[in-house]
Every structure is written in structure tokens, then in C-alpha cells.
Design a protein around this motif. Structure first.
Motif, mmCIF file in Angstrom:
data_model
loop_
_atom_site.group_PDB
_atom_site.id
_atom_site.type_symbol
_atom_site.label_atom_id
_atom_site.label_comp_id
_atom_site.label_asym_id
_atom_site.label_seq_id
_atom_site.Cartn_x
_atom_site.Cartn_y
_atom_site.Cartn_z
ATOM 1 N N ALA A 147 0.966 -1.040 0.280
ATOM 2 C CA ALA A 147 0.100 -0.538 0.271
ATOM 3 C C ALA A 147 1.047 0.700 0.279
ATOM 4 C CB ALA A 147 -0.955 0.022 1.297
ATOM 5 N N LEU A 148 2.329 1.101 0.963
ATOM 6 C CA LEU A 148 2.656 2.004 1.459
ATOM 7 C C LEU A 148 3.360 2.483 -0.404
ATOM 8 C CD1 LEU A 148 4.976 1.440 4.172
ATOM 9 C CD2 LEU A 148 3.111 3.376 3.255
ATOM 10 N N VAL A 149 3.447 1.263 -1.215
ATOM 11 C CA VAL A 149 4.405 1.561 -2.502
ATOM 12 C C VAL A 149 3.554 2.315 -3.476
ATOM 13 C CG1 VAL A 149 5.034 0.271 -4.462
ATOM 14 C CG2 VAL A 149 5.791 -0.415 -2.043
ATOM 15 N N LEU A 150 2.098 1.247 -3.617
ATOM 16 C CA LEU A 150 0.916 2.455 -4.014
ATOM 17 C C LEU A 150 1.054 3.346 -3.868
ATOM 18 C CD1 LEU A 150 -1.503 0.571 -6.146
ATOM 19 C CD2 LEU A 150 -2.383 2.814 -4.741
ATOM 20 N N ILE A 151 0.871 4.056 -2.982
ATOM 21 C CA ILE A 151 0.400 5.238 -2.560
ATOM 22 C C ILE A 151 1.259 6.316 -3.049
ATOM 23 C CG2 ILE A 151 0.128 7.029 -0.481
ATOM 24 C CD1 ILE A 151 -1.758 4.656 0.891
ATOM 25 N N GLU A 152 2.549 6.108 -2.939
ATOM 26 C CA GLU A 152 4.306 7.140 -3.225
ATOM 27 C C GLU A 152 3.773 7.041 -4.633
ATOM 28 O OE1 GLU A 152 6.739 7.380 -0.736
ATOM 29 O OE2 GLU A 152 8.890 7.507 -2.063
ATOM 30 N N ALA A 153 3.408 5.555 -5.447
ATOM 31 C CA ALA A 153 3.659 5.880 -6.833
ATOM 32 C C ALA A 153 2.699 6.705 -7.646
ATOM 33 C CB ALA A 153 3.827 4.110 -7.709
ATOM 34 N N VAL A 154 1.380 6.752 -7.326
ATOM 35 C CA VAL A 154 0.311 7.320 -7.537
ATOM 36 C C VAL A 154 0.677 9.076 -7.299
ATOM 37 C CG1 VAL A 154 -1.813 7.822 -7.289
ATOM 38 C CG2 VAL A 154 -1.330 5.239 -7.523
ATOM 39 N N ALA A 155 0.574 8.738 -5.739
ATOM 40 C CA ALA A 155 0.761 10.439 -5.046
ATOM 41 C C ALA A 155 1.603 11.301 -5.674
ATOM 42 C CB ALA A 155 1.038 10.688 -3.408
ATOM 43 N N ARG A 156 3.172 11.253 -6.301
ATOM 44 C CA ARG A 156 3.858 11.147 -7.372
ATOM 45 C C ARG A 156 3.328 12.200 -8.243
ATOM 46 N NH1 ARG A 156 7.752 9.170 -10.297
ATOM 47 N NH2 ARG A 156 9.027 11.012 -9.370
ATOM 48 N N LEU A 157 1.714 11.155 -8.892
ATOM 49 C CA LEU A 157 1.622 11.925 -10.163
ATOM 50 C C LEU A 157 0.633 12.449 -10.477
ATOM 51 C CD1 LEU A 157 1.593 8.196 -11.779
ATOM 52 C CD2 LEU A 157 3.302 10.192 -12.069
ATOM 53 N N LEU A 158 0.660 13.267 -8.565
ATOM 54 C CA LEU A 158 -0.807 13.982 -8.790
ATOM 55 C C LEU A 158 -0.148 15.586 -8.886
ATOM 56 C CD1 LEU A 158 -2.869 13.177 -5.646
ATOM 57 C CD2 LEU A 158 -2.988 12.414 -7.499
ATOM 58 N N PRO A 159 -1.298 16.208 -9.477
ATOM 59 C CA PRO A 159 -0.678 17.344 -10.150
ATOM 60 C C PRO A 159 -0.325 18.623 -9.137
ATOM 61 C CG PRO A 159 -2.961 17.004 -11.108
ATOM 62 C CD PRO A 159 -2.306 16.082 -10.571
ATOM 63 N N GLY A 160 0.664 19.066 -9.151
ATOM 64 C CA GLY A 160 1.358 19.879 -8.097
ATOM 65 C C GLY A 160 2.472 19.288 -6.749
ATOM 66 N N VAL A 161 2.481 18.268 -7.080
ATOM 67 C CA VAL A 161 2.504 17.065 -5.360
ATOM 68 C C VAL A 161 4.439 17.194 -6.431
ATOM 69 C CG1 VAL A 161 3.403 14.873 -4.970
ATOM 70 C CG2 VAL A 161 1.099 15.625 -5.234
ATOM 71 N N VAL A 162 5.046 17.179 -7.476
ATOM 72 C CA VAL A 162 6.145 17.300 -7.708
ATOM 73 C C VAL A 162 6.763 19.101 -8.334
ATOM 74 C CG1 VAL A 162 8.519 16.368 -9.334
ATOM 75 C CG2 VAL A 162 6.688 14.044 -7.888
ATOM 76 N N GLY A 163 7.894 18.998 -7.290
ATOM 77 C CA GLY A 163 7.586 20.444 -7.610
ATOM 78 C C GLY A 163 8.000 20.692 -9.195
ATOM 79 N N ASN A 164 8.672 20.345 -9.891
ATOM 80 C CA ASN A 164 9.152 20.215 -10.678
ATOM 81 C C ASN A 164 8.892 19.368 -11.753
ATOM 82 O OD1 ASN A 164 10.147 20.914 -13.611
ATOM 83 N ND2 ASN A 164 12.255 20.682 -13.022
ATOM 84 N N PRO A 165 7.772 19.384 -12.574
ATOM 85 C CA PRO A 165 7.376 18.056 -13.359
ATOM 86 C C PRO A 165 7.648 17.741 -14.640
ATOM 87 C CG PRO A 165 5.513 20.137 -13.373
ATOM 88 C CD PRO A 165 6.862 20.733 -12.435
ATOM 89 N N HIS A 166 8.955 18.231 -14.840
ATOM 90 C CA HIS A 166 9.508 18.006 -15.457
ATOM 91 C C HIS A 166 10.742 16.315 -15.358
ATOM 92 C CE1 HIS A 166 11.535 18.910 -19.841
ATOM 93 N NE2 HIS A 166 12.135 18.255 -19.427
ATOM 94 N N SER A 167 10.324 16.395 -13.668
ATOM 95 C CA SER A 167 11.447 15.284 -13.544
ATOM 96 C C SER A 167 10.229 14.223 -14.081
ATOM 97 C CB SER A 167 11.144 15.404 -12.053
ATOM 98 O OG SER A 167 10.728 16.275 -11.390
ATOM 99 N N LEU A 168 9.747 13.995 -14.015
ATOM 100 C CA LEU A 168 8.123 13.409 -14.101
ATOM 101 C C LEU A 168 8.369 12.596 -15.524
ATOM 102 C CD1 LEU A 168 4.792 13.862 -12.734
ATOM 103 C CD2 LEU A 168 7.655 12.935 -11.260
ATOM 104 N N VAL A 169 8.709 13.199 -16.978
ATOM 105 C CA VAL A 169 9.066 13.179 -17.459
ATOM 106 C C VAL A 169 9.880 12.092 -18.404
ATOM 107 C CG1 VAL A 169 9.374 14.342 -20.324
ATOM 108 C CG2 VAL A 169 7.828 15.168 -18.749
ATOM 109 N N GLU A 170 11.465 11.964 -17.863
ATOM 110 C CA GLU A 170 12.728 11.329 -18.705
ATOM 111 C C GLU A 170 12.985 10.383 -17.335
ATOM 112 O OE1 GLU A 170 16.087 13.651 -19.583
ATOM 113 O OE2 GLU A 170 15.031 14.448 -20.729
ATOM 114 N N GLU A 171 12.262 10.366 -16.642
ATOM 115 C CA GLU A 171 12.562 9.015 -15.536
ATOM 116 C C GLU A 171 12.288 7.653 -16.499
ATOM 117 O OE1 GLU A 171 10.396 9.692 -12.251
ATOM 118 O OE2 GLU A 171 8.716 9.706 -12.781
ATOM 119 N N SER A 172 12.446 6.217 -14.805
ATOM 120 C CA SER A 172 12.762 5.125 -16.013
ATOM 121 C C SER A 172 10.474 4.892 -15.967
ATOM 122 C CB SER A 172 13.570 4.265 -14.544
ATOM 123 O OG SER A 172 14.355 4.311 -14.626
#
Ligand code: ADE
Length: 265
Positions: A147-172
Motif C-alpha cells: 500500500a505504501l508503494v502504491l500510494i507513493e507511486a500514485v501521489a507523486r503523479l498528482l498535479p502539484g506534488v512533484v515541484g518540477n513536473p519535468h522530472s516526471l518526463v525522463e525517468e525510468s
């Protein structure tokens, strides 16, 4: 988004007050509620499990306790998620889909799992989706870590959670289907290891090409299953040269391992 977690060990979910998920909660992006399953028991011993029908080792969680808990927690349109080693693998695509949901309810099982009628029952509920998911081919003692894994994976995709949304683009596991290239920071020399020259060159084109080569090489070396899923038509000639050096060649619209010996005619 609202997330409810039901567990017999609510304290296991304490880390969700920390870091980005904790911030998402205080900023109101994520409304997260952790419930103790035993609050829905009615007997003196607060029993949640019993012996398995058909015999066998261990205990199974009772459907009646889970049913009253989930009836209280599930809202209309909810997605009920049950972590289990026999579920479908959790992937970045799943996380992306779940990030668009209104309410996730995670039912954390312990012991030998939750009576199978629970998932079956809620699958028949209009307005409720049910998914049983696994975070990998190994067995944990319960669903809380999943559950912790799933929540972290989902929450960081919610708009406004990761400061620089660009860091979501190039990752693994991003859209490119490749593992991420290696990253470096200061100092440029450390313990006899130098940062690759090209990264200090300031030449954006060369840096981009080097990073892509590294991503391709890492993926070929570590995750042949991901290489098999690449579309050769979406790769450029240089990509194909890098993959060929690792033994992958395009054939019939996909990449296959080149067979040693004479080429077929
Ligand atoms: N519960 C126990 N093992 C698990 C796993 N690998 N994934 C999800 N839930 C689990």
C-alpha cells in the motif's frame, strides 16, 4: 484525490506523514485516511481471521468484518485495491491510471489473505472497481508495504506534488519504455572516479545523445523484457546501432536477440 487504507496495523502507514506524500496531505492535494480494521469487529477479542475451509496452514481474514468496513469506507466511484502476491503486477501505467481516480480504497490483508468472496462481492457492485495487485514476485507478510508503494507511486503523479513536473518526463518506466540514464553531480572527481567528459561539455546535442545511449545500454543489459516491448519504428538509426551492439536486431516489427552464426537467407 482521496485514499483510504484499511489495515490491522494502521501504525505501519505512519511514513505517509513524511516527505512529498506528507506535504501533499497538508497542502490538501491528497486526503488520506488510515483505518483500523478491528474497529469493525463486534466480538470481545476483536477477531479478524479464522481457519481456512479445506484445511491448510495459516489463517484467512473473515469476509464479514471486511464487508462492514468496506461498506463504510467505499464511496460511489471508488476503486478498491487489494495488495496480494497473486495480483496483477503494479506498473507505472497502473499508477498513471490510478492517479486519475477520485477515491482509492486499499484493503491490506495479513496472514494467508482475505476471503476470496470479498473481491468477488465488490466486483459486482455498481460504481466500484476492484483490482488485486502485486508489487513483485516475492511474498510480504501483509499488504501494508505494498500500500505504501502504491500510494507513493500514485501521489507523486498528482498535479502539484512533484515541484518540477519535468522530472516526471525522463525517468525510468516513462513513455520511452527505457530505464533512466545515470546521473552525476559535483564534485567532478571523486575517489578517482570522473564524471563523464561529455556532461561537462555544455554541448546539449551530444549530452542528449549520450544519455539516450546510456538508457538503451542499461535497458539492454538489465531489462530484456523492456527491450522486447520497444517499437523498432520509434527508434532512430543510432538507437538501433546501440541495441545491435547488445545483440538486439529488428525483425518483423519487433526487436529480437540476434542469433549467433550465419544470417538466414
Ligand atoms: N502481500 C504480500 N506479498 C505481496 C506482494 N508481493 N505484493 C502485494 N501485496 C502483497
Amino acid at each position: 484525490m482521496r485514499i483510504d487504507v484499511v489495515s490491522i496495523f494502521p501504525d505501519y502507514l505512519a511514513p505517509l506523514e513524511l516527505s512529498l506524500v506528507g506535504k501533499a496531505r497538508t497542502s490538501g492535494i491528497l486526503s488520506l485516511h488510515v483505518h483500523d480494521l478491528r474497529d469493525w469487529t463486534t466480538d470481545r477479542h476483536r477477531t479478524v481471521d479464522d481457519t481456512p475451509f479445506g484445511g491448510g496452514a495459516g489463517m484467512v481474514m473473515r469476509p464479514d468484518v471486511w464487508g462492514t468496513a468496506l461498506d463504510d469506507v467505499l464511496q460511489d466511484g471508488a476503486h478498491l485495491l487489494v495488495p496480494t502476491p497473486s495480483g496483477t503486477p503494479l506498473t507505472q501505467r497502473t499508477a498513471e491510471e490510478l492517479a486519475g481516480e477520485q477515491q482509492l480504497v486499499i484493503a491490506c490483508g495479513r496472514y494467508e489473505g482475505i476471503d476470496a468472496r470479498v473481491a468477488e462481492h465488490y466486483r459486482g457492485h455498481p460504481g466500484v472497481r476492484v483490482s488485486e495487485f502485486s508489487i513483485g514476485d516475492y511474498v510480504l507478510n501483509g499488504g501494508e508495504v505494498a500500500a505504501l508503494v502504491l500510494i507513493e507511486a500514485v501521489a507523486r503523479l498528482l498535479p502539484g506534488v512533484v515541484g518540477n513536473p519535468h522530472s516526471l518526463v525522463e525517468e525510468s518506466h516513462g513513455a520511452a519504455g527505457l530505464l533512466e540514464y545515470p546521473v552525476y553531480t559535483k564534485p567532478p572527481q571523486w575517489q578517482g572516479h570522473d564524471v563523464p567528459e561529455v556532461l561537462l561539455s555544455g554541448h546539449h546535442g551530444r549530452i542528449e545523445r549520450w544519455r539516450r545511449d546510456q538508457a538503451l545500454e542499461r535497458t539492454a543489459a538489465r531489462r530484456p523484457d523492456l527491450v522486447e516491448r520497444l517499437d523498432p519504428d520509434a527508434l532512430d538509426r543510432h538507437d538501433l546501432v546501440v541495441l545491435a551492439a547488445h545483440g538486439w536486431v529488428p525483425q518483423g516489427g519487433r526487436l529480437v536477440r540476434a542469433v549467433d552464426g550465419a544470417p538466414e537467407v
